[in-house]
Design an enzyme around this catalytic site. Structure first.
Site, PDB file in Angstrom:
ATOM      1  N   ASP A   1      -7.290  -1.184   4.584  1.00 51.36           N
ATOM      2  CA  ASP A   1      -6.796  -2.394   3.767  1.00 51.36           C
ATOM      3  C   ASP A   1      -6.801  -3.852   4.567  1.00 51.36           C
ATOM      4  O   ASP A   1      -6.325  -4.729   4.137  1.00 51.36           O
ATOM      5  CB  ASP A   1      -5.456  -2.078   3.325  1.00 51.36           C
ATOM      6  CG  ASP A   1      -4.327  -1.722   4.303  1.00 51.36           C
ATOM      7  OD1 ASP A   1      -4.842  -1.929   5.453  1.00 51.36           O
ATOM      8  OD2 ASP A   1      -3.492  -0.932   4.114  1.00 51.36           O
TER       9      ASP A   1
ATOM     10  N   ASP B   1       0.710  -1.114   0.172  1.00 51.43           N
ATOM     11  CA  ASP B   1      -0.099   0.012  -0.054  1.00 51.43           C
ATOM     12  C   ASP B   1       0.911   1.309  -0.005  1.00 51.43           C
ATOM     13  O   ASP B   1       1.847   1.107   0.332  1.00 51.43           O
ATOM     14  CB  ASP B   1      -0.790  -0.032   1.186  1.00 51.43           C
ATOM     15  CG  ASP B   1      -1.846   0.756   1.409  1.00 51.43           C
ATOM     16  OD1 ASP B   1      -2.327   1.399   0.164  1.00 51.43           O
ATOM     17  OD2 ASP B   1      -2.197   1.501   2.521  1.00 51.43           O
TER      18      ASP B   1
ATOM     19  N   ASP C   1      -0.720  -0.585   6.127  1.00 57.14           N
ATOM     20  CA  ASP C   1      -0.806   0.267   7.382  1.00 57.14           C
ATOM     21  C   ASP C   1      -1.970  -0.046   8.279  1.00 57.14           C
ATOM     22  O   ASP C   1      -2.217   0.525   9.101  1.00 57.14           O
ATOM     23  CB  ASP C   1      -0.455   1.759   7.073  1.00 57.14           C
ATOM     24  CG  ASP C   1      -1.657   2.228   6.444  1.00 57.14           C
ATOM     25  OD1 ASP C   1      -2.466   1.596   6.031  1.00 57.14           O
ATOM     26  OD2 ASP C   1      -1.723   3.702   6.380  1.00 57.14           O
TER      27      ASP C   1
HETATM   28  P1  ADP Z   1      -3.951   4.601  -0.187  1.00 57.16           P
HETATM   29  O1  ADP Z   1      -4.289   3.333  -1.271  1.00 57.16           O
HETATM   30  O2  ADP Z   1      -2.976   5.630  -0.709  1.00 57.16           O
HETATM   31  O3  ADP Z   1      -3.575   3.802   1.094  1.00 57.16           O
HETATM   32  P2  ADP Z   1      -6.673   5.322   0.594  1.00 57.16           P
HETATM   33  O4  ADP Z   1      -7.185   4.144  -0.061  1.00 57.16           O
HETATM   34  O5  ADP Z   1      -6.580   5.332   2.178  1.00 57.16           O
HETATM   35  O6  ADP Z   1      -5.096   5.507   0.001  1.00 57.16           O
HETATM   36  O7  ADP Z   1      -7.215   6.533  -0.172  1.00 57.16           O
HETATM   37  C1  ADP Z   1      -7.205   6.708  -1.838  1.00 57.16           C
HETATM   38  C2  ADP Z   1      -7.458   8.177  -1.690  1.00 57.16           C
HETATM   39  O8  ADP Z   1      -8.867   8.507  -1.423  1.00 57.16           O
HETATM   40  C3  ADP Z   1      -6.591   9.082  -1.123  1.00 57.16           C
HETATM   41  O9  ADP Z   1      -5.613   9.150  -1.785  1.00 57.16           O
HETATM   42  C4  ADP Z   1      -7.469  10.357  -1.030  1.00 57.16           C
HETATM   43  O10 ADP Z   1      -7.323  10.979  -2.266  1.00 57.16           O
HETATM   44  C5  ADP Z   1      -8.911   9.758  -0.937  1.00 57.16           C
HETATM   45  N1  ADP Z   1      -9.333   9.846   0.423  1.00 57.16           N
HETATM   46  C6  ADP Z   1      -9.545   8.679   1.226  1.00 57.16           C
HETATM   47  N2  ADP Z   1      -9.936   9.049   2.332  1.00 57.16           N
HETATM   48  C7  ADP Z   1      -9.856  10.549   2.665  1.00 57.16           C
HETATM   49  C8  ADP Z   1     -10.020  11.619   3.575  1.00 57.16           C
HETATM   50  N3  ADP Z   1     -10.397  11.058   4.752  1.00 57.16           N
HETATM   51  N4  ADP Z   1      -9.951  12.683   3.169  1.00 57.16           N
HETATM   52  C9  ADP Z   1      -9.759  13.134   2.124  1.00 57.16           C
HETATM   53  N5  ADP Z   1      -9.419  12.171   1.131  1.00 57.16           N
HETATM   54  C10 ADP Z   1      -9.438  10.894   1.326  1.00 57.16           C
HETATM   55 MG    MG Z   2      -3.952   3.103   2.965  1.00 55.51          MG
END
Ligand code: ADP
Ligand code: MG
Length: 633
Positions: free
Chosen positions: A529, A322, A525
């Site tokens: 996920d 991730d 993390d």
């Molecule tokens: P990653 O795969 O990088 O761990 P996430 O799946 O947690 O990221 O989130 C993917 C995307 O969704 C983030 O890059 C962001 O653009 C958006 N996102 C998720 N949660 C939030 C939040 N609480 N506030 C703003 N944007 C969010």
């Molecule tokens: Mg993440």
């Protein structure tokens, strides 16, 4: 040594002295038999008892049975000193193994010396009372003095201090803690007095979770461990029947051919055969190796939930990451705030409009645990008044919506804006964009950027060096950010703009295309996920301190967030598996050779003793090496 082990040691010494003395006496006949029976019983009475109990319970064929039959047989044949010596050496081997197991168990519990004994509660008159952590209700106020362990997870109300997390993470970097900070149980308070409001029950706190995990890790057995158990189940009866055949068939065929039967020669060979074939070296050393491997790993802050995962880890060929919080720090800096121009007029000056945008973002994100939310709250930097926010909804992979001051605020990525049917500005800078809408009108975006962890690049390189075929990064972030990070770190493949469900699909695609013996590890993390963590062959949660969901969903938990620990874990597992196979091959080879020699009458009882006890001692010594991890990160 425990009391029980000491008693065995005294029995060994007494019996050995007795045997040595008898050796020099010119004894004959029944007197000799009677005198040799004394050391034999001193050293062997418990084995004989266990053998009888085994027969009564229908679980006949175990090591005790083998030893009992072999030694009683030897005594009946008049081989008194051999019979007693077999028992003696068998007990020496058993003692040795018990001490080794005790040592590695103690090692682990010392490493895991995180169980708090008490919690301090302040009584009305200001005095401190020590209570059982189990009795403290969430929301209580506890005090932790310098030198004490934080007993329960909570939030600091008053006080500033540094915390030592080394028992949890294997890393002795102290952490600062002050009012408002979350603290987790198991850390040691170093400098100042902390007043903490507990947020969980003791049983739900990090310490309890980790201890449960370590204590239960022996339940999940590796293939090779199961193999040995099954093997012993068939092997032991097989050698018993083999010995029986060896004792009966050759004399019978001698008789048939008209020569003397030579019963005693063949019975003695059969008994030697029995002693040689005792499977204890394998039965003992294999679980001990895994135990040691898991213990050695936990000393480095790597918790492995079972030896099956340690075994799988050693076959890792694909590592899927991730991005946010795993390869990057997950701490975003606000690099730009761009309000739509019409709002600049409406909300005052440009500076005021920017401030307003950040304020809305911080409030809308005030309940979320996502790294983006935390960073926005930090950037806003002022106290959040909880009463101004309501109706928070977090949409994974998109963002959040909430009512702030009675207005509908949405904060998230372009997917969220599309879902709401709003047009948004394309940004031009590199970074993660948080678009904002208020009452259904697009008002601008905040550009934030994350930094990659210092160790990430080296971690990827070292995975390659350990023989990992391919590294893959999956992220919900934009393609631009993903490409930037992947290039910077030397990652083989990346996929961007994925929802948590898409990540599962990507992992499934990879799982389909790999070989059976090639394992896929997913490292995350623990935020959003959990489904992928459980879908992968090996789910690795990193920086999991304080994140229960991750600790539960993962197979391997890295206590701190250093990605170098992944290749270290793989190397520990490889070493452990190598030792397991060394022991299997070594023990089986020595036994096979001695069995053949025994059946042919070349090996006597003394060689049999070496084949049994000697091999066991060597195998245990080899297994103990698993506990030692030379390289630390
Ligand atoms: P990653 O795969 O990088 O761990 P996430 O799946 O947690 O990221 O989130 C993917 C995307 O969704 C983030 O890059 C962001 O653009 C958006 N996102 C998720 N949660 C939030 C939040 N609480 N506030 C703003 N944007 C969010
Ligand atoms: Mg993440």
């Amino acid at each position: 040594m425990t009391k029980k082990q000491k008693r065995v040691l005294y029995r060994i010494i007494t019996a050995a002295a007795f045997l040595a003395a008898l050796h020099f006496l010119p004894l004959e006949g029944p007197v000799k038999a009677a005198l040799y029976l004394i050391p034999y019983l001193i050293i062997g009475y418990d084995i004989l008892r266990k053998a009888v109990l085994g027969i009564i319970h229908g679980e006949i064929f175990d090591e005790n049975f083998l030893m009992a039959v072999a030694t009683i047989g030897a005594m009946l044949l008049g081989e008194y000193s051999e019979g007693a010596a077999v028992m003696l050496f068998y007990q020496i081997g058993e003692l040795f193994q018990a001490v080794a197991v005790g040592r590695s168990r103690r090692n682990i519990s010392a490493l895991m010396d995180i169980r708090p004994d008490y919690a301090n509660i302040q009584k009305d008159n200001g005095e401190l009372e020590q209570v059982d952590p189990d009795e403290v209700e969430p929301g209580s106020v506890i005090l932790v003095r310098p030198g004490e362990k934080v007993p329960i997870d909570g939030v600091v109300l008053e006080g500033v201090s540094t915390l030592n997390t080394s028992a949890l993470t294997g890393e002795s970097i102290p952490r600062e803690a002050g009012a408002g900070d979350n603290v987790i149980s198991g850390c040691v308070n170093i400098s100042g007095l902390l007043k903490i409001r507990t947020t969980k029950h003791f049983g739900e706190s990090t310490v309890s979770k980790i201890l449960d995990l370590v204590e239960n890790s022996s339940m999940k057995k590796a293939r090779s461990e199961n193999f040995i158990t099954k093997f012993a189940r068939y092997y032991t009866p097989a050698v018993c029947y083999g010995a029986l055949a060896l004792a009966i068939l050759p004399p019978l065929s001698n008789l048939f051919l008209g020569s003397p039967a030579a019963w005693s020669i063949w019975i003695e060979r059969a008994l030697t055969f029995l002693v040689i074939s005792c499977p204890c070296a394998l039965v003992i050393s294999i679980p001990l190796s895994f135990f040691g491997g898991i213990g050695g790993a936990s000393a480095c802050g790597i918790l492995v939930k079972g030896s099956n995962y340690l075994e799988a880890l050693s076959e890792t060929k694909y590592v899927v990451f991730d991005k946010t919080g795993t390869l990057t720090k997950g701490v975003f800096d606000v690099t730009d705030i761009c309000p739509v121009s019409e709002f600049v007029g409406k909300w005052g000056s440009e500076r005021e409009a920017k401030e307003k945008l950040l304020e809305y973002a911080a409030y809308a994100e005030s309940y979320s645990g996502h790294p983006i939310s935390k960073s926005l709250r930090e950037a806003w930097g002022k106290e959040i008044e909880a009463s101004r926010v309501s109706g928070v909804e977090e949409i994974v992979g998109h963002g959040v919506t909430a009512r702030v001051d009675g207005r509908e605020v949405a904060a998230g990525n372009s997917k969220l804006m599309e879902a709401l049917g709003l047009a948004y500005m394309e940004n031009t800078g590199v970074g993660t964009v948080v678009h904002m809408a208020v009452d259904g009108v697009y008002v601008g975006y905040i550009l934030i950027s994350d930094r990659v962890k210092e160790q990430s690049r080296e971690a990827i390189a070292s995975l390659k060096k350990t023989g990992v075929k391919s590294t893959v990064m999956l992220t919900g972030d934009s393609e631009m950010v993903a490409r930037h990070v992947a290039d910077q770190l030397g990652i083989d493949q990346f996929k961007s703009e994925l929802l948590p469900g898409d990540k599962v699909e990507e992992v499934e695609k990879l799982l389909k295309n790999k070989g059976v013996k090639e394992k896929l590890a997913f490292v995350g993390d623990g935020i959003n996920d959990a489904p992928v963590l459980s879908r992968a062959d090996i789910g690795i949660a990193m920086g999991a301190l304080g994140s229960d969901a991750a600790i539960e969903a993962a197979d391997i938990v890295l206590m701190d967030d250093n990605p170098m620990k992944i290749s270290l874990a793989i190397r520990i597992s490889r070493k452990c598996i190598r030792i397991v196979y060394e022991n299997i091959v070594f023990a089986l080879a020595v036994k096979a050779i001695c069995l053949v020699l025994g059946a042919m009458g070349i090996a006597n009882m003394w060689i049999a003793i070496f084949a049994d006890v000697g091999v066991m001692v060597l195998a245990v010594l080899n297994a103990i090496r698993c506990l030692r991890v030379r390289e630390r990160v």
